[in-house]
Structure formats: C-alpha cells, structure tokens
Design a protein around this motif. Structure first.
Motif, PDB file in Angstrom:
ATOM      1  N   GLY A  50      60.863  56.720 108.208  1.00 32.27           N
ATOM      2  CA  GLY A  50      61.485  57.125 109.544  1.00 32.27           C
ATOM      3  C   GLY A  50      62.905  57.826 109.453  1.00 32.27           C
ATOM      4  N   ILE A  70      59.523  60.466 105.151  1.00 31.95           N
ATOM      5  CA  ILE A  70      58.443  60.103 105.918  1.00 31.95           C
ATOM      6  C   ILE A  70      58.695  59.731 107.471  1.00 31.95           C
ATOM      7  CG2 ILE A  70      56.260  58.770 106.040  1.00 31.95           C
ATOM      8  CD1 ILE A  70      56.200  58.347 103.028  1.00 31.95           C
ATOM      9  N   GLY A  92      53.792  60.484 108.489  1.00 34.81           N
ATOM     10  CA  GLY A  92      53.012  59.357 108.225  1.00 34.81           C
ATOM     11  C   GLY A  92      53.724  58.054 108.935  1.00 34.81           C
ATOM     12  N   SER A  93      53.313  56.913 108.885  1.00 39.63           N
ATOM     13  CA  SER A  93      53.494  55.774 109.376  1.00 39.63           C
ATOM     14  C   SER A  93      53.883  54.795 108.380  1.00 39.63           C
ATOM     15  CB  SER A  93      52.570  55.211 110.401  1.00 39.63           C
ATOM     16  OG  SER A  93      53.085  53.898 110.760  1.00 39.63           O
ATOM     17  N   SER A 112      64.933  52.439 111.707  1.00 39.51           N
ATOM     18  CA  SER A 112      63.279  53.130 111.970  1.00 39.51           C
ATOM     19  C   SER A 112      62.640  52.008 112.420  1.00 39.51           C
ATOM     20  CB  SER A 112      63.142  54.061 111.093  1.00 39.51           C
ATOM     21  OG  SER A 112      62.999  53.310 109.758  1.00 39.51           O
ATOM     22  N   ILE A 114      62.997  49.893 114.418  1.00 38.59           N
ATOM     23  CA  ILE A 114      63.665  49.251 115.665  1.00 38.59           C
ATOM     24  C   ILE A 114      62.637  49.426 116.890  1.00 38.59           C
ATOM     25  CG2 ILE A 114      66.121  49.744 115.173  1.00 38.59           C
ATOM     26  CD1 ILE A 114      66.005  52.266 116.655  1.00 38.59           C
ATOM     27  N   TYR A 155      68.937  61.333 124.232  1.00 36.96           N
ATOM     28  CA  TYR A 155      69.792  62.511 123.400  1.00 36.96           C
ATOM     29  C   TYR A 155      69.721  63.674 124.163  1.00 36.96           C
ATOM     30  CZ  TYR A 155      68.597  59.323 119.807  1.00 36.96           C
ATOM     31  OH  TYR A 155      68.418  57.817 119.247  1.00 36.96           O
TER      32      TYR A 155
END
Ligand SMILES: C[S@@+](CC[C@H](N)C(=O)[O-])C[C@H]1O[C@@H](n2cnc3c(N)ncnc32)[C@H](O)[C@@H]1O
Length: 198
Positions: A50, A70, A92-93, A112, A114, A155
């Motif tokens: 993340g 990643i 990727g996860s 990440s 979260i 953002y």
C-alpha cells in the motif's frame, strides 16, 4: 477483483496526483519508525505494501534498504514510478501478494490496512507472515479507534468510495498473534504504530 478492492483502486486512482502533492515527508515519528526498520531488516528485501505514491518507499530506500513498493492503484503506481524511476513498483493486493514464501525481511504497511473490511485483515496478516522469513519484521501504521466511516471524497475534493476503519492496538495484536506473529514492543513508538516479528 472483489468490489471493495475495485473501489479502493478506483478511489486512489482518482486522488493519486493530488495525494502526492499533499502528503509530504518529514515527521520525526515517521523517520524514527523507518530507522528502526532499517536497523532490524538488515540487507533483506523490504516490502512496502500500500505504498501509495512511493513516498514511503523512497524513505525506506534512502536508508539503504532493498525495497519494493506494491499498491492496488495503478494510478498511484504510475505516480510512484515518476517520482522514483530507480525503484521497483508493482500493482498488486496485500491480500494475495505475488511474492514467494519467506522472501522478505520486513513488511511495512503504512496506513494501508485502513480500507480493508475488518474480516479481510486476517487474510492480509497471513500474507505478511507467509512472505516474511523467520525473524522478519512487520511494521504497521493505522488510525486508532473503533469506528468506521465512509469516505466519498478527498485530497482536494476528488471522488472516493472507501471505508476507513479505525483499530485498537489490542484488536490488531490479536489478529497478528493469530497469524503467528510475536509482538515486538519498542519504547518510544506510539500506539498508532505496531511492530511484530515472525
Ligand atoms: C492512505 S494511503 C497510504 C499510502 C502510503 N503508505 C503513505 O503512507 O503515504 C493507502 C494506500 O493503500 C493502498 N491500498 C489499500 N488497500 C490495498 C490493498 N489491498 N493492496 C495494496 N494496496 C492497497 C491504496 O491504494 C493507497 O495507495
């Protein structure tokens, strides 16, 4: 891709450029945590899961670490490659890492986990455990609390569709221990960061 992963990827694609402009380096607490990873990880592979726009990956690389970043969001990965063309970024996860068992000496998950549904976090922790070598380090950063909220923009007003889940140290520690980790408390590291070892 499952719906929640698609929503996270879409959201961070939308904010990738503005996130990179708004979230910048420098906080002492971040520097201290990454110095600690550098001390513990040695010369093995560090995986920044993340990694967003690669800000954190860059900080880890500055410490002489061999690091890959990643992220689920292709947009974030494109921004990270522009900012750090010398580093290795992959889409990727963290729920299904494309890395061999025992191949990393540290996993950094910096704010990440979260967005993962609560019942998916054990899957991510099992993946972190799988890719770490014996003695490997997991550094987690997360929002403290128990509530969740639905974030629909961020953002600079860009559209998002993610849930933000807050966690207590005890509930994350419980999941980490269940995955096989040993808590590794370090004096001076505050409660919204946790360290574990395999
Ligand atoms: C709040 S940002 C944090 C980015 C970076 N770690 C930092 O501290 O600047 C969360 C990041 O986690 C990524 N992410 C969320 N779920 C993920 C998953 N399942 N696998 C990989 N990345 C994921 C998002 O795409 C986003 O870039």
């Amino acid at each position: 891709m499952t719906d929640y992963l698609a929503d996270i990827a879409w959201s961070y694609d939308n904010v990738a450029v503005s996130y990179a402009e708004r979230v910048v380096d420098g906080a002492d607490w971040e520097v201290e945590a990454f110095d600690l990873v550098a001390e513990l990880a040695g010369d093995g592979l560090v995986v920044d899961v993340g990694c967003g726009p690669g800000r954190t990956t860059g900080l880890l690389a500055e410490r002489g670490l061999k690091v890959i970043g990643i992220d689920l969001s292709r947009g974030m990965t494109e921004v990270s490659r522009r900012h750090h063309p010398e580093l290795d970024f992959r889409v990727g996860s963290m729920t299904a890492l494309d890395l061999p068992d025992g191949s990393a000496s540290a996993v950094v998950s910096w704010w990440s986990i979260i967005h993962l549904p609560r019942d998916v976090v054990p899957t991510a922790f099992a993946e972190f455990y799988r890719v770490l070598a014996a003695g490997g380090v997991l550094l987690l950063g997360y929002h403290v609390g128990e509530e969740s909220n639905h974030k629909t923009s961020g953002y600079g007003g860009h559209a998002m569709n993610v849930h933000v889940h807050r966690w207590t140290a005890s509930s994350l520690t419980e999941i980490a221990v269940e995955a096989g980790f040993t808590p590794y408390p370090v004096a001076g590291i505050p409660g919204d960061r946790l360290l574990f070892r395999k």
